[in-house]
Structures are given as structure tokens and as C-alpha cells.
Motif scaffolding. Structure first.
Motif, mmCIF file in Angstrom:
data_model
loop_
_atom_site.group_PDB
_atom_site.id
_atom_site.type_symbol
_atom_site.label_atom_id
_atom_site.label_comp_id
_atom_site.label_asym_id
_atom_site.label_seq_id
_atom_site.Cartn_x
_atom_site.Cartn_y
_atom_site.Cartn_z
ATOM 1 N N LYS A 57 1.205 -12.438 -7.363
ATOM 2 C CA LYS A 57 0.860 -12.890 -8.835
ATOM 3 C C LYS A 57 1.564 -12.046 -9.922
ATOM 4 N N THR B 108 0.855 -1.133 -0.009
ATOM 5 C CA THR B 108 -0.042 -0.290 -0.021
ATOM 6 C C THR B 108 0.959 1.195 0.075
ATOM 7 N N ARG C 252 2.450 -13.579 -15.675
ATOM 8 C CA ARG C 252 2.864 -12.793 -14.355
ATOM 9 C C ARG C 252 3.165 -11.174 -15.074
ATOM 10 N N TRP D 196 -0.270 -3.092 -7.413
ATOM 11 C CA TRP D 196 0.702 -4.293 -7.215
ATOM 12 C C TRP D 196 0.293 -5.444 -6.445
ATOM 13 N N ASP D 197 0.706 -6.477 -6.823
ATOM 14 C CA ASP D 197 0.404 -7.641 -6.060
ATOM 15 C C ASP D 197 1.348 -8.742 -6.195
#
Length: 242
Positions: free
Chosen positions: A133, A2, A208, A129-130
Motif C-alpha cells: 500500500k 521485517t 500511497r 513499511w507495507d
């Protein structure tokens, strides 16, 4: 994530051949648009996003860039010197990895910038953004948002944000010269000249590579005749945001 990456690399080591004769005397990142260098447009965006350290790689007329960034405090600038050998986009990143660390970082191209409309695009990129994954998350622009772009599109975007090559499909989007990338993608990579494009394809193959459409005006400056177009776009975007 975050808060967003605290580190970035600005790819500023190109030769700027298409900007001649301007770049006979200065490196392309120090070309000014609306009174501000291309390099400072990028560094100011990083500062606004809270980035603490920016690695800037240099090759052509490097002493000018070193002198220009010497007084900057936000972000703190670290020079990655490629004056002896130009390493291309990925090779330059691999060389700079000791300064970039083990956490995801921003990548910015030094010859593109943007005018945000609404929340900062780099902040939006961080929110999208993750790490579980994604290996790479690209900021994307559509053709109508772009000034100075003479090519076609780069990627098609799936409903979940996953990317594949557009092969020029007009429904696609443009890579807007900003991204978040995880350094694990460069494990065992050589500090030899090679392009970041290969890593885009590697991430696509693994499912990805993802993208986030930007908000605002995206500007690329590739040739001298792009400068007045860029300055008009800045003026128009700033008026439109008031």
C-alpha cells in the motif's frame, strides 16, 4: 518487510550555502556535531539498522567526502558523482538507481540526524513499511522534538498513517529527513535536476504516501548558529537516554 532495506542513499550533494563561511573550506556533510560529522551520524544510523550498502552522492568539494568515507566498512559506501552537474534530490536518486537496485531503500538527508529513544527509528520504519500500500514511508517529527528547525510543519497524518500536505498547520508534523521508498516510483524518470517533493505529491495523489512519527530528538543543522544548539541537543538527549 521485517528485516528492513539493505541499501540506502544519503543525499550529500548540496552546496551548503547557508553554512558559510564554514562551508567555504569543507562540504556541509563534513561539518562536525559533538565530534562526529553530519554524514557519519547518518551512516552510523544506517549501520545500526543493518544496512549493507549506502550510496552517497557528491557535488561540492567531492574529494573531501570521498576521502572521508574511504575507510568505512559498515555500511559499504558507493559514491555517486554529481561533481559535473548537480541533480537535486530526485535527480540524484534516479542517477543512483543502478546501485540502489529493485527493492525498497532508505533515503537520508545528510544535514539532519536524530538521537534514538528506545528501538531504532530506522528499524521501526522498516516494521511499519507495507509494500502493498505504500510507495513512500516518511519518518516524521513534531515541533517539540526538533532542534534547529525554523519552518512550519509539512504533513498532516490520518489515523491510518496516510499523509497530506499540512500547509503549515501547527497540528502537522515535519519530514525528518529519513524515508523508505520503492524504486518503482521513479520508473521512466529522467536523470535531470528535479526535486523529491514532486514524488511526495505523486504518492499523495495515489494514496500511497505514509508517515511514521519518530521517537527521540530530531536535529537539523542549516546555519552556523545551529551548531551549538545541535551539540546541546545531543548532550541532553544522550543524558536523557541513560
Amino acid at each position: 518487510m521485517t528485516t528492513g532495506p539493505d541499501t540506502a542513499i544519503v543525499l550529500a550533494a548540496g552546496l551548503g550555502k547557508r553554512m558559510r563561511p564554514i562551508t567555504d573550506a569543507i562540504p556541509k556533510p563534513l561539518v562536525r556535531i559533538a565530534g562526529k560529522t553530519l554524514l557519519d551520524w547518518g551512516l552510523d544510523s544506517l549501520a545500526a539498522a543493518g544496512v549493507g550498502k549506502a550510496v552517497v552522492n557528491v557535488h561540492y568539494l567531492p574529494e573531501q567526502i570521498v576521502a572521508h568515507v574511504a575507510a568505512r566498512r559498515a555500511p559499504r559506501v558507493v559514491i555517486s558523482d554529481e561533481s559535473g552537474r548537480l541533480l537535486d534530490s530526485a535527480g540524484g536518486i534516479v542517477k543512483a538507481l543502478p546501485e540502489l537496485g529493485q527493492e525498497p531503500f532508505y533515503i537520508l538527508n545528510a544535514d539532519t540526524f536524530w538521537i534514538d529513544h528506545g528501538p531504532l527509528n530506522l528499524g521501526r520504519l522498516a516494521l511499519a513499511w507495507d509494500v502493498a500500500k505504500m510507495d513512500i514511508l516518511l519518518m516524521l517529527a513534531d515541533l517539540h522534538q526538533a532542534t534547529g528547525h525554523c519552518g512550519s510543519t509539512d504533513f498532516l497524518v490520518a489515523p491510518d498513517g496516510a499523509l497530506r500536505r499540512s500547509k503549515g498547520d501547527p497540528a502537522g508534523l515535519i519530514y525528518a529527513g529519513a524515508a523508505i521508498i520503492h524504486p518503482r516510483l521513479f520508473k521512466n524518470a529522467p536523470a535531470e535536476p528535479h526535486s523529491l517533493n514532486a514524488y511526495f505529491d505523486k504518492a499523495i495523489a495515489g494514496g500511497r504516501l505514509f508517515g511514521m512519527p519518530m521517537h527521540g530528538r530530531w536535529i537539523t543543522v542549516g546555519t552556523p548558529d545551529a551548531i551549538p544548539l545541535a551539540e546541546d541537543a545531543v548532550a541532553g538527549a544522550l543524558i536523557g537516554s541513560q
